[in-house]
Write an enzyme that holds these catalytic residues in place. Structure first.
Site, mmCIF file in Angstrom:
data_model
loop_
_atom_site.group_PDB
_atom_site.id
_atom_site.type_symbol
_atom_site.label_atom_id
_atom_site.label_comp_id
_atom_site.label_asym_id
_atom_site.label_seq_id
_atom_site.Cartn_x
_atom_site.Cartn_y
_atom_site.Cartn_z
ATOM 1 N N SER A 1 0.855 -1.189 0.000
ATOM 2 C CA SER A 1 0.000 0.000 0.000
ATOM 3 C C SER A 1 0.891 1.239 0.000
ATOM 4 O O SER A 1 2.121 1.129 0.007
ATOM 5 C CB SER A 1 -0.885 0.006 1.243
ATOM 6 O OG SER A 1 -0.075 0.282 2.371
ATOM 7 N N LYS A 2 0.250 2.375 0.042
ATOM 8 C CA LYS A 2 1.004 3.642 0.020
ATOM 9 C C LYS A 2 2.014 3.703 1.155
ATOM 10 O O LYS A 2 3.066 4.301 1.038
ATOM 11 C CB LYS A 2 0.028 4.802 0.157
ATOM 12 C CG LYS A 2 -0.773 5.032 -1.095
ATOM 13 C CD LYS A 2 -0.847 6.534 -1.405
ATOM 14 C CE LYS A 2 -1.608 6.787 -2.679
ATOM 15 N NZ LYS A 2 -3.057 6.660 -2.517
ATOM 16 N N ARG A 3 1.632 3.074 2.251
ATOM 17 C CA ARG A 3 2.510 3.064 3.425
ATOM 18 C C ARG A 3 3.912 2.546 3.086
ATOM 19 O O ARG A 3 4.900 2.929 3.685
ATOM 20 C CB ARG A 3 1.901 2.130 4.476
ATOM 21 C CG ARG A 3 1.809 2.682 5.854
ATOM 22 C CD ARG A 3 0.924 1.826 6.758
ATOM 23 N NE ARG A 3 0.350 0.652 6.131
ATOM 24 C CZ ARG A 3 0.826 -0.583 6.238
ATOM 25 N NH1 ARG A 3 1.915 -0.801 6.953
ATOM 26 N NH2 ARG A 3 0.224 -1.591 5.645
#
Ligand code: GLU
Length: 466
Positions: free
Chosen positions: A238-240
């Protein structure tokens, strides 16, 4: 003829997971000399945007994943979905349902309290309700009550689901719009899709889709549900994790062929081969080679693969990418510089086009200041004499070539009775601003006499002022 489709929802930019799915679909169609369809699933009117559609098209173009049909837009096909829904209702394979949100919510609560799986209880199944003015109704698919639904999955093997596990799914909302499972089924049917390759987050939809396909008397495609891409902590990417849109890899200076190479390996293998050209991928791709377990995104490996492609790509391609980037940075690069040689000297030492451009900027513009560490080390008072001699000899050199430049440097080491480093390193810092460059004689040659002499003067002033 085999036919695959990539069916993104335009609710954001195209991420690496979507790009990998697109790649697998594209590869399989090419390998089998079939067709590849691009279908934009934009029925979620609240979350779909024209910018996201454009971002997907841009990314497909940059990656050069050409499609034979499409892009189709689901929002332009509502009439077709409604026709299929009417057909299902007429056949008795779908029915109108008037259950209110409140009733469904309380049903769900009761089932949860009784530790049952929440599902529609079929209240309206046999009521023969007809739509009419003022009535808010949805349409539900009449899922078979008995038997097993099975489909062939090239990653998971044969998948069998007991129909008792499935409830009657909504296929048309009360506002008349079709739901995801219905529109996908109608499109896969009408577009003659033979192979559905997609992320395994969709595997639970497939048994429902197969039942609807059967009710519509349509052939059932073969499936391949590919495992998700994970971040380095084992959680879904994910963006994380710094997972970004595909076009950010373009911005960061990656080559599309390298990104595809990285993505293909992130879910497929052919022995232990790591580097593939596009043609090799097409030639070697098989559904059997799809991995059964999830793989983790690894930027170091992407960088390594990019570097391999930077080295093997035609030099002219790298040169034009470097020029493009210099143009975008507004840095003038016209002049006598032997561009191809500069790029060739450096491409073996960097991972991306951007790194390459950063490390050759000193060819095009004077650096603002010396790298502090490099200057502290190379610009000792003892550097003054070598720098002055270099300056004088370079000014008088007949033939500005790496070999003659080398001879000058060597002669000065002999005259001053010092090692190569005592002459070469001050020269390097003087002309490049830092302590790293390809062989100094080649660098100096490519930089040109004029720039080199100006920078030597600047370094002499710097050392004298210390
Ligand atoms: N539109 C769906 C998505 O973006 C994919 C549907 C499919 O591949 O069947 O997740």
């Amino acid at each position: 003829m085999i036919k695959t489709r990539f069916a993104p929802s335009p609710t954001g930019v195209l991420h690496v997971g979507g790009a990998r799915t697109a790649l697998f679909c594209w590869l399989y169609s090419k390998k089998m000399k079939g067709k590849f369809v691009l279908r934009i699933e934009d029925t979620d009117l609240e979350r779909s945007t024209p910018e996201s559609v454009q971002a997907i098209l841009d990314a497909m173009q940059w990656l050069d994943l050409d499609y034979d049909e499409g892009p189709y837009y689901q929002t332009q096909r509502f009439a077709r979905y409604q026709q299929a829904i009417r057909q299902l209702v007429e056949q008795g394979d779908a029915y109108h349902c008037e259950c209110s949100r409140e009733r469904l919510d309380s049903l769900r609560e009761q089932q949860m309290a009784a530790k049952e799986k929440p599902r529609y209880d079929g209240r309206c199944r046999d009521m023969g309700l007809k739509p009419g003015a003022g009535k808010s109704m949805v349409v539900r698919f009449r899922n078979p009550e008995q038997g097993v639904v099975s489909f062939k999955d090239h990653v998971k093997g044969e998948v069998n689901v007991d129909n008792r596990e499935l409830d009657d799914l909504i296929i048309e909302r009360s506002d008349g719009s079709p739901t995801y499972n219905l529109s996908v089924v109608v499109d896969d049917m009408e577009m003659d899709i033979t192979h559905v390759l997609r992320g395994d987050d969709h595997v639970n939809n497939t048994s429902r889709q197969v039942n609807i396909l059967r009710a519509l008397n349509a052939p059932v495609p073969e499936y391949a549900h590919v495992p998700m891409i994970l971040g380095d902590d084992g959680k879904r990417l994910s963006k994380r994790h710094g997972a970004v849109g595909v076009m950010e890899y373009f911005e960061a200076g990656y080559l599309p062929a390298a990104l595809l190479n990285y993505l293909v390996r992130l879910g497929w293998s052919h022995g232990d081969q790591e580097i593939f050209t596009r043609d090799e991928m097409i030639e070697l791709f098989t559904l059997d080679g799809l991995n059964k377990s999830a793989s983790s995104f690894n930027t170091d490996k992407l960088n390594w693969i990019n570097q391999q492609h930077m080295m093997s790509a035609p030099l002219g391609d790298i040169v034009s990418l470097v020029k493009q980037r210099l143009d975008r940075l507004g840095i003038s690069h016209s002049g006598a510089l032997d561009f191809a040689s500069v790029v060739d000297l450096y491409r073996q030492r960097v991972s991306t086009i951007n790194e390459l451009v950063d490390s050759i900027l000193y060819f095009f513009q004077d650096f603002a200041e010396y790298d502090a560490k490099a200057a502290a080390k190379a610009f000792k008072p003892t550097a003054l004499q070598p720098l002055q001699r270099l300056s004088a000899r370079f000014a008088a050199l007949d033939n500005w070539s790496a070999a003659d430049i080398h001879a000058v440097i060597e002669a000065i080491t002999v005259e001053l009775d010092v090692g190569m480093g005592k002459v070469g390193q001050p020269l390097r810092v003087a002309v490049t601003g830092g302590s790293f460059s390809p062989p100094i004689d080649q660098t100096v040659e490519l930089l040109g006499r004029e720039r080199c002499l100006t920078r030597l003067e600047r370094a002499i002033a710097h050392v004298s002022a210390e």
